[in-house]
Design an enzyme around this catalytic site. Sequence first.
Site, short mmCIF file in Angstrom:
data_model
loop_
_atom_site.label_atom_id
_atom_site.label_comp_id
_atom_site.label_asym_id
_atom_site.label_seq_id
_atom_site.Cartn_x
_atom_site.Cartn_y
_atom_site.Cartn_z
N ASP A 65 0.89 -1.18 0.08
CA ASP A 65 0.22 0.13 -0.05
C ASP A 65 1.18 1.23 -0.12
O ASP A 65 0.50 2.48 -0.17
CB ASP A 65 -1.18 -0.12 1.10
N SER A 66 2.05 0.96 -0.12
CA SER A 66 3.01 2.14 -0.22
C SER A 66 2.90 2.75 -1.61
O SER A 66 3.33 3.83 -2.01
CB SER A 66 4.76 1.75 -0.24
N ASP A 104 -1.08 -5.98 -0.26
CA ASP A 104 -1.38 -5.45 1.11
C ASP A 104 -2.87 -5.18 1.48
O ASP A 104 -3.48 -4.67 0.33
CB ASP A 104 -0.54 -4.05 1.14
N LYS A 134 -1.29 -9.35 2.88
CA LYS A 134 -0.46 -8.88 4.00
C LYS A 134 -1.45 -7.93 5.02
O LYS A 134 -2.10 -7.01 4.26
CB LYS A 134 0.77 -8.20 3.68
N GLU A 136 -1.16 -5.60 8.68
CA GLU A 136 -0.57 -4.89 9.55
C GLU A 136 -1.28 -5.16 10.93
O GLU A 136 -2.51 -5.17 11.20
CB GLU A 136 -0.45 -3.37 9.30
N GLU A 203 9.35 -4.17 10.50
CA GLU A 203 9.70 -2.69 9.89
C GLU A 203 10.09 -2.05 11.22
O GLU A 203 9.50 -1.60 12.09
CB GLU A 203 8.35 -2.07 9.12
O1 KIV Z 1 3.64 -1.16 1.74
C1 KIV Z 1 4.75 -1.69 1.53
O2 KIV Z 1 5.50 -1.13 0.77
C2 KIV Z 1 5.16 -2.29 2.57
C3 KIV Z 1 6.55 -2.83 2.76
C4 KIV Z 1 7.23 -1.52 3.08
C5 KIV Z 1 6.82 -3.88 3.59
O3 KIV Z 1 4.45 -2.75 3.54
#
Ligand code: KIV
Length: 304
Positions: A65-66, A104, A134, A136, A203
């Site tokens: 989600d970056s 994510d 993924k 969090e 992280e």
């Molecule tokens: O969103 C993302 O890119 C991430 C990574 C930094 C692990 O969660």
Amino acid sequence: MSVVPNQGNGKITVPELLQRKSSTATSSENSNPADSKKIVCLTAYDYPTARLLDEAGVDVILVGDSLAMVALGYDSTLPVTLDEMIHHARAVRRGTKRALLVADMPFGSYHSDTAESLRNAVRFVKEAGVEAVKVEGGERRLELIARLTEAEIPVMGHIGLTPQSVNALGGYRVQGKTTDGAEQLLRDARAVEAAGAFAIVLEAVPRELAAQITRELRIPTIGIGAGPDCDGQILVVHDMLGLTFEQTPKFARKYANVGEVISGAVRTYCEDVRSGNFPSDRESYHSGSSTKSEKGDPVRISIC
Ligand code: KIV
């Protein structure tokens, strides 16, 4: 419809990554890199990047989600929607054959009831062909991770600095530096493993704590700003390629300056168009002299 490519022939799978965990501890820093069991992960958000990463041998591609920050220009990961994530995951799916594809779950897509969270995770699998999701959070996600795993959706955990908690954490800071903080992260890591996750991202946590978690867990740890002792590493691809505009964290080693390459190429193109240097006669089609070879020239885009 997206379909996960066939297994075998070096295709990275969840069971294979779990198997590597036991071997990671024995691979020393001086061993042949080709024999290393370390898990190499990067983010991708589009087809060409996914293809380049996959063909270069990356093991896990994360549609992080970056995306919100590095590709969509938001100042946090919070605004990106499930539909946007799925749209990008579909493009990444088309470029990924060998790597395990993980997406994510964005902020808000797994924070109300478990049934809705499961429906959202299922959308990723059905509509984008991702092989894992993924989420969090540690202890708080126990029930959710167990439910997704029970529904045959492999889950990657993510603890430490969890960017979706930026408002609760009061900023992007290293986590687990105090005794209490470190103990909480250990509890979080154990909870994520106990719930059935197949891997966990650590992280921005102290190297020593990441090493302890890595020793204790049976599932692989994937570090980002967590030192070299994790079972694998992940970086945001835009950070490592020099494609970001903000200052990057100290752990984000820059392997190339693609931003400068793009700027240079575009400046030259601007000059060439303005000076009449582009296009040349050889880069033009000609009327009236249609030869066999010209007829056969492949034109990638349609000409109106
Ligand atoms: O969103 C993302 O890119 C991430 C990574 C930094 C692990 O969660």
